[in-house]
Scaffold this motif. Structure first.
Motif, PDB file in Angstrom:
ATOM      1  N   ARG A  65       0.771  -1.346   0.129  1.00 19.33           N
ATOM      2  CA  ARG A  65       0.058   0.155  -0.086  1.00 19.33           C
ATOM      3  C   ARG A  65       1.049   1.285  -0.014  1.00 19.33           C
ATOM      4  O   ARG A  65       0.305   2.400  -0.756  1.00 19.33           O
ATOM      5  N   LYS A  66       1.888   1.129   0.795  1.00 22.45           N
ATOM      6  CA  LYS A  66       2.701   2.396   0.796  1.00 22.45           C
ATOM      7  C   LYS A  66       3.633   2.724  -0.534  1.00 22.45           C
ATOM      8  O   LYS A  66       3.653   3.749  -1.019  1.00 22.45           O
ATOM      9  N   TYR A  67       4.049   1.563  -1.333  1.00 22.51           N
ATOM     10  CA  TYR A  67       5.009   1.808  -2.201  1.00 22.51           C
ATOM     11  C   TYR A  67       4.049   1.654  -3.559  1.00 22.51           C
ATOM     12  O   TYR A  67       4.575   2.016  -4.830  1.00 22.51           O
ATOM     13  N   GLN A  68       3.007   0.986  -3.672  1.00 26.27           N
ATOM     14  CA  GLN A  68       1.866   0.754  -4.712  1.00 26.27           C
ATOM     15  C   GLN A  68       2.626   0.554  -6.024  1.00 26.27           C
ATOM     16  O   GLN A  68       2.802   1.153  -7.253  1.00 26.27           O
ATOM     17  N   PRO A  69       3.707  -0.500  -6.210  1.00 26.87           N
ATOM     18  CA  PRO A  69       4.192  -0.934  -7.338  1.00 26.87           C
ATOM     19  C   PRO A  69       3.209  -1.441  -8.211  1.00 26.87           C
ATOM     20  O   PRO A  69       2.191  -2.119  -8.142  1.00 26.87           O
ATOM     21  N   LYS A  70       3.722  -1.236  -9.676  1.00 26.23           N
ATOM     22  CA  LYS A  70       2.809  -1.848 -10.774  1.00 26.23           C
ATOM     23  C   LYS A  70       3.344  -3.507 -10.607  1.00 26.23           C
ATOM     24  O   LYS A  70       2.217  -4.126 -10.780  1.00 26.23           O
ATOM     25  N   VAL A  71       4.502  -3.717 -10.437  1.00 25.38           N
ATOM     26  CA  VAL A  71       4.850  -5.130 -10.323  1.00 25.38           C
ATOM     27  C   VAL A  71       5.715  -5.563  -9.295  1.00 25.38           C
ATOM     28  O   VAL A  71       6.633  -4.724  -9.222  1.00 25.38           O
ATOM     29  N   VAL A  72       5.225  -6.305  -8.296  1.00 23.14           N
ATOM     30  CA  VAL A  72       6.022  -6.619  -6.984  1.00 23.14           C
ATOM     31  C   VAL A  72       6.790  -7.927  -7.332  1.00 23.14           C
ATOM     32  O   VAL A  72       6.266  -8.744  -7.946  1.00 23.14           O
ATOM     33  N   CYS A  73       8.004  -8.429  -7.045  1.00 19.33           N
ATOM     34  CA  CYS A  73       8.538  -9.406  -6.925  1.00 19.33           C
ATOM     35  C   CYS A  73       9.000  -9.894  -5.470  1.00 19.33           C
ATOM     36  O   CYS A  73       9.567  -9.168  -4.812  1.00 19.33           O
ATOM     37  N   SER A  93       2.269  -9.530  -9.977  1.00 22.00           N
ATOM     38  CA  SER A  93       3.584  -9.990  -8.918  1.00 22.00           C
ATOM     39  C   SER A  93       4.328 -11.338  -9.520  1.00 22.00           C
ATOM     40  O   SER A  93       3.869 -11.839 -10.461  1.00 22.00           O
ATOM     41  N   VAL A  94       5.374 -11.365  -9.131  1.00 27.62           N
ATOM     42  CA  VAL A  94       6.503 -12.463  -9.638  1.00 27.62           C
ATOM     43  C   VAL A  94       7.017 -12.928  -8.557  1.00 27.62           C
ATOM     44  O   VAL A  94       7.568 -12.172  -7.638  1.00 27.62           O
ATOM     45  N   GLY A  95       6.885 -14.377  -8.405  1.00 32.30           N
ATOM     46  CA  GLY A  95       7.506 -15.126  -7.097  1.00 32.30           C
ATOM     47  C   GLY A  95       8.336 -16.057  -7.705  1.00 32.30           C
ATOM     48  O   GLY A  95       7.944 -16.846  -8.713  1.00 32.30           O
ATOM     49  N   CYS A  96       9.469 -16.415  -7.090  1.00 36.62           N
ATOM     50  CA  CYS A  96      10.293 -17.330  -7.444  1.00 36.62           C
ATOM     51  C   CYS A  96      10.721 -18.197  -6.215  1.00 36.62           C
ATOM     52  O   CYS A  96      10.928 -17.661  -5.104  1.00 36.62           O
ATOM     53  N   ASP A  97      11.106 -19.343  -6.463  1.00 40.06           N
ATOM     54  CA  ASP A  97      11.363 -20.277  -5.269  1.00 40.06           C
ATOM     55  C   ASP A  97      11.972 -21.491  -5.815  1.00 40.06           C
ATOM     56  O   ASP A  97      11.685 -22.017  -6.828  1.00 40.06           O
ATOM     57  N   ILE A  98      13.185 -21.984  -5.094  1.00 40.27           N
ATOM     58  CA  ILE A  98      13.981 -23.244  -5.475  1.00 40.27           C
ATOM     59  C   ILE A  98      13.038 -24.311  -5.092  1.00 40.27           C
ATOM     60  O   ILE A  98      13.599 -25.366  -5.858  1.00 40.27           O
ATOM     61  N   SER A  99      12.269 -24.381  -4.279  1.00 47.36           N
ATOM     62  CA  SER A  99      11.755 -25.768  -3.891  1.00 47.36           C
ATOM     63  C   SER A  99      10.214 -25.639  -4.728  1.00 47.36           C
ATOM     64  O   SER A  99       9.387 -24.854  -4.792  1.00 47.36           O
ATOM     65  N   ALA A 100      10.325 -26.827  -5.288  1.00 47.09           N
ATOM     66  CA  ALA A 100       8.975 -27.183  -6.048  1.00 47.09           C
ATOM     67  C   ALA A 100       7.540 -27.129  -5.479  1.00 47.09           C
ATOM     68  O   ALA A 100       6.527 -26.689  -5.883  1.00 47.09           O
ATOM     69  N   PHE A 101       7.611 -27.702  -4.160  1.00 49.36           N
ATOM     70  CA  PHE A 101       6.373 -27.578  -3.375  1.00 49.36           C
ATOM     71  C   PHE A 101       5.904 -26.149  -3.053  1.00 49.36           C
ATOM     72  O   PHE A 101       4.869 -25.737  -3.028  1.00 49.36           O
ATOM     73  N   ILE A 267      10.324  -5.000 -12.815  1.00 48.32           N
ATOM     74  CA  ILE A 267       9.793  -4.870 -11.492  1.00 48.32           C
ATOM     75  C   ILE A 267      10.120  -3.571 -11.032  1.00 48.32           C
ATOM     76  O   ILE A 267      10.984  -2.638 -11.279  1.00 48.32           O
ATOM     77  N   ASP A 268       9.120  -3.131 -10.036  1.00 53.16           N
ATOM     78  CA  ASP A 268       9.047  -1.861  -9.355  1.00 53.16           C
ATOM     79  C   ASP A 268       9.316  -1.890  -7.856  1.00 53.16           C
ATOM     80  O   ASP A 268       9.662  -0.853  -7.292  1.00 53.16           O
ATOM     81  N   ALA A 269       9.168  -3.088  -7.336  1.00 53.28           N
ATOM     82  CA  ALA A 269       9.646  -3.270  -5.966  1.00 53.28           C
ATOM     83  C   ALA A 269       9.720  -4.532  -5.700  1.00 53.28           C
ATOM     84  O   ALA A 269       9.385  -5.735  -6.217  1.00 53.28           O
ATOM     85  N   VAL A 270      10.493  -4.982  -4.599  1.00 57.66           N
ATOM     86  CA  VAL A 270      10.690  -6.219  -4.137  1.00 57.66           C
ATOM     87  C   VAL A 270      10.374  -6.240  -2.557  1.00 57.66           C
ATOM     88  O   VAL A 270      10.484  -5.419  -1.988  1.00 57.66           O
TER      89      VAL A 270
END
Ligand SMILES: C[S@@+](CC[C@H](N)C(=O)[O-])C[C@H]1O[C@@H](n2cnc3c(N)ncnc32)[C@H](O)[C@@H]1O
Length: 390
Positions: A65-73, A93-101, A267-270
């Motif tokens: 809410r504070k940074y209102q990014p278009k795309v957050v990662c 949003s974009v999320g990455c993880d090394i764990s398949a589960f 992206i605009d924010a992490v």
């Protein structure tokens, strides 16, 4: 500037009021259980499956809410807290993880569903399993469901394992297979041969009655999975229905891979909480799911895994790997972007990190954590680091 608002002041809980002009120092984020009870921290899909190391969704909400990014990662997407909160606010949003589960969890939490079909799938499969267990002679034989998986044979009573394998055998017949896999995994977690007080990292199977600290009596390890399959079927349906009321069409992208080399979009924010050194084995905590669902294991690429320890050498290796992640992130972050990192940096490993990877520390905020979602650990201070590109 470092903020650490006075603990006695009333904690901030009016999350919807946060706007880009809300000053951080106005926010007391030192919530106690009564300020932000577990049921609110684990609302709707946030409690679709246990996950050790989750952060409080309201933190993600505040910074979104504070940074209102278009795309957050979130390069360490975990159970998808940032993605779920971003979607609810209509942000991509974009999320990455090394764990398949963990990627499966993120997907199931954020997918769009035809709720009619979802209900039909969830109720139909559980009914088939119930009938099969009650009338084995009239159904596909449960005894055909043998497995040569040593882990499964060791950690489940024969009856519970047959019920889980029976449920699994029907999954390919349905549209929302990933949801069913999450129900299966959650039920498997509860029906392992463990004590009630050590579901997170049980060391060896509990096959005999034991003195239970949680219930203050003698408890028996379970031999039943059906009760959990039934209970979690309904709970999953309820949670997904609840989230669907606020779910938006914002885009969610999930990358299964190593955040050091993942191809992130612009992206605009992490907003992220990195794994910390020597604390948790993220693959191992869901080992039953990997074994039951035959998911690929990439624990060699897991940063900071508990199995690698927290020695000086492990710390050096850890921070070098975290550096690679943020250098990778730096390449796709807009020049006016922002990085918010939540970390309990007890070894001061993040002290000089920002400048080494092309950022400057804009603000640092300390927060007293006296009960983190799903964590049994005691109190500690968590840092919120806010970086901007140099
Ligand atoms: C602290 S948890 C993130 C939890 C998340 N904020 C949430 O609320 O669910 C850190 C995550 O980093 C992931 N991870 C560890 N090494 C990684 C790597 N090399 N690339 C991507 N993810 C990794 C772990 O699997 C774990 O899910």
């Amino acid at each position: 500037m470092t903020y650490n608002p006075v603990y006695e002041r009333e904690p901030f809980t009016d999350f919807e009021q946060v706007t880009p002009s809300t000053p951080l120092e106005a926010l007391n984020l030192n919530w106690r259980e009564r300020d932000l009870p577990e049921r609110i921290r684990t609302k709707h899909v946030h409690r679709l499956h246990p996950y050790l190391g989750k952060f409080v969704p309201q933190l993600a909400e505040i910074f979104l809410r504070k940074y209102q990014p278009k795309v957050v990662c979130d390069p360490f997407g975990g159970s998808g807290t940032t993605l779920v909160e971003a979607n609810a606010l209509g942000l991509d949003s974009v999320g990455c993880d090394i764990s398949a589960f963990n990627c499966l969890l993120m997907k199931v939490k954020t997918d769009r569903y035809d709720l009619f079909v979802l209900e039909r799938d969830i109720l139909d499969i559980i009914e088939k399993v119930r009938l099969g267990v009650a009338f084995p002679l009239f159904s596909k034989s449960l005894d055909d469901l043998d497995t040569d998986n040593e882990y499964l044979k060791r950690w489940f009573a024969p009856k519970a394992l047959r019920e889980l394998l029976y449920y699994r055998s029907f999954i390919p017949n349905y549209r929302y297979q990933d949801v069913l896999k999450v129900i299966l995994s959650r039920s498997a977690r509860s029906s392992r041969l463990t004590t009630h007080f050590d579901l997170d990292f049980p060391k060896s199977p509990q096959t005999t009655p034991y003195e239970c600290y949680k219930h203050s009596r003698i408890c028996q390890p379970t031999d039943d999975a059906l009760q959990f399959l039934s209970r979690y079927s309904l709970d999953t349906l309820r949670r997904i229905r609840e989230f669907s009321q606020i779910r938006t069409d914002a885009k969610v992208t999930i990358l299964h891979g190593d955040a050091r080399e993942a191809a992130f979009p612009e992206i605009d924010a992490v907003i992220t909480s990195p794994p910390y050194v020597g604390l948790i084995d993220y693959h191992e905590q869901h080992r039953y799911a990997y074994e039951l669902l035959d998911l690929p294991i990439r624990n060699e690429q897991e940063i900071g895994a508990a199995s690698k320890g927290s020695s000086k050498r492990a710390q050096e290796a850890y921070i070098a790997q975290i550096e690679q992640v943020f250098s990778n992130i730096r390449k796709c972050l807009n020049k006016n972007g922002v990085v918010v990192i939540l970390v309990h940096d007890k070894n001061g490993l993040y002290k000089d990190l920002a400048s080494q990877v092309g950022f400057r520390l804009k603000e640092k905020y300390e927060r007293h954590v006296n009960r983190r979602t799903g964590r049994r650990a005691g109190d500690f201070f968590e840092e919120i680091l806010i970086w901007e590109p140099k």
